[in-house]
Motif scaffolding. Structure first.
Motif: not given
Length: 438
Positions: A151-156, A166-169
């Motif tokens: 589970s990687q948190v990314v910015n969209l 923050n979105v869960q990738f």
């Protein structure tokens, strides 16, 4: 009456009123129905009830002449109910979304003591050990049904205001689809193994920019292509999915964060937990996926419920004062009318009942209006908020019948408090003084 007696009498009245409101707020629907039936029976079958009903009809008939004061009560209570129901609907929707995620036939394995995937680490050499544990179901190929995940948190960019969010990738293994049978591809296709491709949830598409099928998104200095969209009706719709063996190297992640497995029958979870406890190499914990996601909703749901009640209480105080002022003005304006009724034989209880019923009728109208506004405006409204994984969870407000009922009970409670003291004043007003004032 001395000042001390008046003080203690007023204090006793307030304490009794607070106790009555607490009991009222805790009453189930059948309790309220029983009270309503009892009051209706008293009005219909007793002499004092018939007198009270006649007095109530006189008061209601005069409402059009007092529409300004009456509208203050209705609008104030409608605002309280609308805000309260909206706040509680937010918590209810968040709770429902997470509670619908996962099930009792699957389990998630995390590092011991971890409350969420973001603070969990499962090394690659632990994955084969987990797959060999008892309690894990096997697929048609005879292999354990398990999915090591990252589970990687990314910015969209948010569609609502253009800010970074923050979105869960999530990186998943091939078994992830079988472990989440509610998840269906509704547009495009699944990502290809070993490719920088992703599929996205419909909830994520609604809230975040540039996630349409065919679009390309730059993450970790690499370009990822959106090849599909899925629906699941739960918190998975807030996520982006890709091949875990591609996502891990992209973010220089050598370990996994969780392993989701299919449980083998009713005793599968007990066997899995016992197997984890018996192996000293695995300092890991397991929970059913239903319990894991339901637990994640507890904190925010309680916070939103408390916040809604606090805000609703503050607004309710204002609405009560508005009702008090309006009803005191109504009683003062009808002093000669009330005195005439009392001179004709209308006693204290019928007069009190008439004023109370009039106030509670206005409160009921305000409550219904507020509840309807909350249902029309907020029910099904999609928003997102930060979850335990420090990423956004997309969910919908849920205005349930239970919340509407809660709003109506608040409205009637406000009407009860707002009408009681003016009603008592009307009943105690001396006839001669009222006739002179009129």
């Amino acid at each position: 009456m001395s000042k001390s007696k008046r003080f203690f009498s007023g204090l006793l009245t307030i304490v009794a009123l607070v106790a009555a409101l607490v009991v009222w707020s805790m009453l189930p629907w059948f309790g309220v129905l029983a009270i309503a039936v009892a009051v209706a029976a008293w009005l219909a079958f007793t002499r004092s009830g018939a007198i009270a009903l006649a007095a109530t009809r006189i008061g209601i008939a005069g409402l059009p002449q007092r529409w300004g004061a009456s509208s203050v009560i209705v609008i104030g209570i409608a605002g309280v109910v609308g805000v309260l129901v909206a706040m509680l609907a937010m918590g209810e929707g968040f709770k429902a979304t997470l509670s619908n995620t996962g099930g009792t036939d699957t389990a998630i394995i995390l590092r011991g003591g971890s409350q969420a995937e973001t603070n969990s680490v499962i090394t690659r050499d632990q994955v084969p050990l987990i797959s060999g544990l008892p309690g894990i179901a096997r697929g048609a190929d005879g292999q354990p049904v398990s999915s090591p995940e990252l589970s990687q948190v990314v910015n969209l960019q948010s569609k609502a205001d253009g800010t970074d969010t923050n979105v869960q990738f999530r990186g998943v293994g091939p078994a992830a689809w079988a472990l989440r049978p509610k998840l269906k591809i509704v547009e495009g296709r699944k990502f290809g193994p070993g490719l920088r491709e992703m599929v996205v949830g419909r909830g994520a598409q609604k809230q975040f920019a540039n996630l349409d099928v065919g679009k390309q998104v730059k993450l970790a200095n690499q370009v990822w292509t959106v090849v599909g969209a899925f629906e699941s009706g739960d918190s998975n719709e807030s996520e982006l999915w890709a091949d875990v063996d591609v996502l891990g190297p992209a973010y220089q992640r050598q370990a996994f964060q969780s392993v989701t497995v299919k449980l083998d029958g009713k005793n599968g979870f007990k066997q899995l937990s016992a197997g984890l406890a018996a192996d000293p190499r695995l300092k890991l914990d397991a929970m059913t996926t239903h319990d894991y996601y339901a637990k994640q909703s507890e904190g925010l749901t309680k916070f939103l419920s408390v916040l809604g009640i606090v805000i609703g209480s503050i607004m309710a105080v204002g609405a009560i004062f508005g009702a008090l002022n309006s009803m005191y003005a109504a009683v003062a304006g009808r002093s000669r009318e009330i005195a005439t009724m009392r001179a004709l034989g209308f006693r204290g209880v019928p007069v009190v009942t008439a004023v109370m019923l009039e106030t509670m009728l206005l409160a009921l109208v305000g409550g219904i209006i507020g509840a309807l506004i909350a249902w029309v405006v907020f029910n099904g409204h999609t928003v997102s908020t930060l979850g335990n994984n420090f990423s956004q969870v997309v969910f919908q407000f849920r205005v349930s019948p239970q919340l509407l009922w809660t709003g109506l009970k608040w409205a009637l409670g406000i009407g009860l408090v707002g009408g009681l003291f003016p009603a008592l004043r009307a009943a105690r007003l001396p006839v001669t003084e009222a006739l002179r004032a009129g």
